[in-house]
Design an enzyme around this catalytic site. Structure first.
Site, short mmCIF file in Angstrom:
data_model
loop_
_atom_site.label_atom_id
_atom_site.label_comp_id
_atom_site.label_asym_id
_atom_site.label_seq_id
_atom_site.Cartn_x
_atom_site.Cartn_y
_atom_site.Cartn_z
N ARG A 1 0.82 -1.21 0.00
CA ARG A 1 0.00 0.00 0.00
C ARG A 1 0.85 1.26 0.00
O ARG A 1 0.48 2.26 -0.62
CB ARG A 1 -0.94 -0.01 1.20
CG ARG A 1 -2.02 -1.08 1.07
CD ARG A 1 -2.81 -1.21 2.33
NE ARG A 1 -3.94 -2.11 2.20
CZ ARG A 1 -4.48 -2.75 3.23
NH1 ARG A 1 -4.00 -2.57 4.45
NH2 ARG A 1 -5.50 -3.55 3.05
N ASN B 1 -7.15 0.48 -1.94
CA ASN B 1 -5.85 0.19 -1.33
C ASN B 1 -5.24 -1.15 -1.73
O ASN B 1 -4.47 -1.74 -1.00
CB ASN B 1 -5.92 0.35 0.19
CG ASN B 1 -6.88 -0.61 0.85
OD1 ASN B 1 -7.46 -1.47 0.20
ND2 ASN B 1 -7.03 -0.47 2.15
N HIS C 1 -6.58 -6.80 0.43
CA HIS C 1 -7.19 -7.07 1.74
C HIS C 1 -6.48 -8.27 2.35
O HIS C 1 -6.15 -9.22 1.64
CB HIS C 1 -8.68 -7.40 1.58
CG HIS C 1 -9.30 -8.01 2.80
ND1 HIS C 1 -9.87 -7.25 3.78
CD2 HIS C 1 -9.40 -9.31 3.21
CE1 HIS C 1 -10.32 -8.05 4.74
NE2 HIS C 1 -10.04 -9.30 4.41
#
Length: 154
Positions: free
Chosen positions: A105, A115, A118
């Site tokens: 990120r 972003n 996950h």
């Protein structure tokens, strides 16, 4: 000796369409983690809502669900000692503005809503998210990396 953990990782639509799948996988594997399940798919709304259930009452929930179901994702299970913590360090803080350079990120994201990736935030979340996405009858590949003896002390 630290316990081997499984971690759920999902490369989100922005990561897929920007061509970052290989980069994310490379970083995980170079660290010494094993990918034991991997699939590209389109998340349906029901799965996405279960995956992000903890955010249901937050103002960004609907936008998050729309986003993660808007394009292809790559879902995987990675395995290794302290895998959850290791993966979280590789991907960086949820808010890219706070993510350190050198993290996924920190290097590739600008907006908290886009972003790139996950990952579960705890071993318990990893188990829950793996079951939501891969199902109860999960089949993973068990193999030994050729460098495993060099990655860990006994």
């Amino acid at each position: 000796m630290a316990e081997v953990q499984r971690e759920f990782v999902m490369i989100k639509p922005d990561g897929v369409v920007r061509g970052l799948v290989g980069e994310v996988i490379r970083r995980l594997e170079r660290k010494g983690l094993k990918i034991v399940a991997l699939e590209m798919r389109q998340l349906d709304r029901e799965t996405a809502e279960k995956l992000y259930e903890e955010h249901r009452d937050k103002p960004f929930f609907e936008d998050l669900i729309e986003y993660v179901t808007s394009g292809p994702v790559v879902v995987m299970i990675v395995e290794g000692r302290k895998a959850v913590k290791v993966v979280r360090n590789i991907i960086g803080a949820t808010d890219p503005a706070e993510a350190a350079p050198g993290t996924v990120r920190g290097d590739f994201a600008l907006d908290i809503g886009r972003n790139v990736v996950h990952a579960s935030d705890s071993p318990e979340s990893a188990e829950r998210e793996i079951e939501i996405v891969f199902g109860k009858d999960l089949s993973t590949i068990d193999y030994e990396r050729c460098d495993e003896e060099w990655l860990y002390e006994s």
